[in-house]
Design a protein around this motif. Structure first.
Motif, short mmCIF file in Angstrom:
data_model
loop_
_atom_site.label_atom_id
_atom_site.label_comp_id
_atom_site.label_asym_id
_atom_site.label_seq_id
_atom_site.Cartn_x
_atom_site.Cartn_y
_atom_site.Cartn_z
N GLU A 44 -15.31 -1.01 52.37
CA GLU A 44 -15.49 -1.90 53.53
C GLU A 44 -15.48 -0.94 54.96
O GLU A 44 -16.37 -1.25 55.72
N GLU A 94 -18.78 0.56 55.06
CA GLU A 94 -19.94 -0.28 55.60
C GLU A 94 -19.89 -0.50 56.90
O GLU A 94 -20.87 -0.78 57.54
N ASP A 137 -17.49 -8.92 60.98
CA ASP A 137 -17.20 -9.22 59.57
C ASP A 137 -16.70 -8.06 58.72
O ASP A 137 -15.66 -8.23 58.17
N GLU A 138 -17.43 -6.93 59.01
CA GLU A 138 -16.72 -5.63 58.48
C GLU A 138 -15.38 -5.46 58.92
O GLU A 138 -14.38 -4.85 58.20
N ASP A 189 -13.27 -7.53 56.90
CA ASP A 189 -12.99 -7.01 55.55
C ASP A 189 -12.12 -5.98 55.39
O ASP A 189 -11.01 -5.93 54.55
N VAL A 190 -12.19 -4.94 56.52
CA VAL A 190 -11.28 -3.91 56.43
C VAL A 190 -9.82 -4.27 56.52
O VAL A 190 -9.01 -3.78 55.81
N TYR A 221 -8.13 -6.10 53.54
CA TYR A 221 -7.91 -5.31 52.21
C TYR A 221 -6.68 -4.46 52.87
O TYR A 221 -5.82 -4.24 51.99
#
Length: 108
Positions: free
Chosen positions: A39, A42, A70-71, A74-75, A78
């Motif tokens: 992520e 990305e 969004d990225e 996501d980071v 996680y």
């Protein structure tokens, strides 16, 4: 009025989301670190060929801003899941790291 967000509540939501889908067996530290790296990559990909000036204006374009947001989410997701699995308080870890950096790199 929405309830204020906090790290512990977000971690619980992520854990509940994974549990509802029976994903916990896959949420090992190794797998979460790998997913975090993917992520983060990305996110890097969005900025890869931008000039410094373009990168400073990345949020001006709604489509790109949505991808960046969004990225980042996501980071963070996680990272928070990894902290939960390892028993790390991310805010305490960050505060301790800032304290160490202030000692290592004193202001002039």
């Amino acid at each position: 009025m929405t309830e204020p967000l906090d790290v512990a509540k977000l971690q619980r939501r992520l854990a509940e989301f994974a549990a509802a889908r029976e994903w916990q067996p896959y949420h090992t530290p190794k797998n979460l670190v790998a997913a975090l790296s993917v992520e983060a990559s990305e996110l890097v990909e969005i900025f890869q060929w931008l000039t410094p000036e373009e990168s400073a204006r990345v949020m001006d374009d709604p489509d790109t801003a949505h991808r960046v947001t969004d990225e980042i989410a996501d980071v963070l997701a996680y990272l928070l899941q990894l902290c939960e699995v390892l028993g790390v308080d991310p805010l305490a870890a960050l505060a301790a790291k800032i304290d160490r950096n202030e000692r290592r790199f004193p202001a002039p």
